[in-house]
Design an enzyme around this catalytic site. Sequence first.
Site, PDB file in Angstrom:
ATOM      1  CG  ASP A   1      -1.845  -1.131   1.306  1.00  0.00           C
ATOM      2  OD1 ASP A   1      -2.178  -1.682   0.233  1.00  0.00           O
ATOM      3  OD2 ASP A   1      -2.252  -1.486   2.429  1.00  0.00           O
TER       4      ASP A   1
HETATM    5  N1  URA Z   1      -1.142  -5.972   3.954  1.00  0.00           N
HETATM    6  C1  URA Z   1      -1.692  -4.744   3.927  1.00  0.00           C
HETATM    7  O1  URA Z   1      -2.745  -4.519   4.496  1.00  0.00           O
HETATM    8  N2  URA Z   1      -1.036  -3.776   3.272  1.00  0.00           N
HETATM    9  C2  URA Z   1       0.155  -3.968   2.646  1.00  0.00           C
HETATM   10  O2  URA Z   1       0.719  -3.023   2.072  1.00  0.00           O
HETATM   11  C3  URA Z   1       0.718  -5.243   2.692  1.00  0.00           C
HETATM   12  C4  URA Z   1       0.050  -6.231   3.345  1.00  0.00           C
END
Ligand code: URA
Length: 225
Positions: free
Chosen positions: A106
């Site tokens: 993310d």
């Molecule tokens: N899980 C998440 O919620 N976000 C990420 O970026 C990676 C794993």
Amino acid sequence: MQLLKYLQSQGLGSRKQCQWLIDNDCVTINGALWNNPKSVIEPDTVKTLNIDGDDVVVVPMPYFYILLNKPADFETSHKPQQYPSVFSLFPDHMRNIDMQAVGRLDADTTGVLLITNDGQFNHRMTSPKHKAAKIYRVTLKHAADDSLCETLKHGVLLHDDNETVRAAEAFLADEKTLIMTITEGKYHQVKRMVAAAGNRVEHLHRDKFSDWDTQDLGFGEWKFI
Ligand code: URA
């Protein structure tokens, strides 16, 4: 590989542009001038590449594998919507090369992001069958105790998903720091699992992906592996 093709494979321009570089004595490899486009170069032997006076990063060919310590506020996408792309962290010429992230982080998540042009490797590392371990350091909103870890290891049902997902490993480093290992890579998986277990992720950092960690890299730094 022909010199002309080699320069193109490094993202240094179109056939015409690379031809121009060769014809104009702009290409120095391992300290020697290369000015015959038909010369054959063994990519593995290239240690330094200088174009028109500038040293450029030599990308291993045919396959390369990059470990990036992703900073916050970068998107794992070639077409970012809100923040710059993680690919903007690389030198210009590398952006002309096929580079694919191995899974996504993310925009607000930091840590280990693998990038490659090897589709088979990418598929293997992201396939749930392969069970590549991903270790996350989760900063929690609410202080937690071991019951959170037990819930995550036992399995939680994600909203809009009929499957139970489990943490392969989960423990607390302190009451607001959870270390959690997962082997799948579902959308927002860690954030959704922690929410399903009754807490909330304040910050997420991927410490490790399979054998790779970012211990010697600052945010935004990267290396070939
Ligand atoms: N899980 C998440 O919620 N976000 C990420 O970026 C990676 C794993």
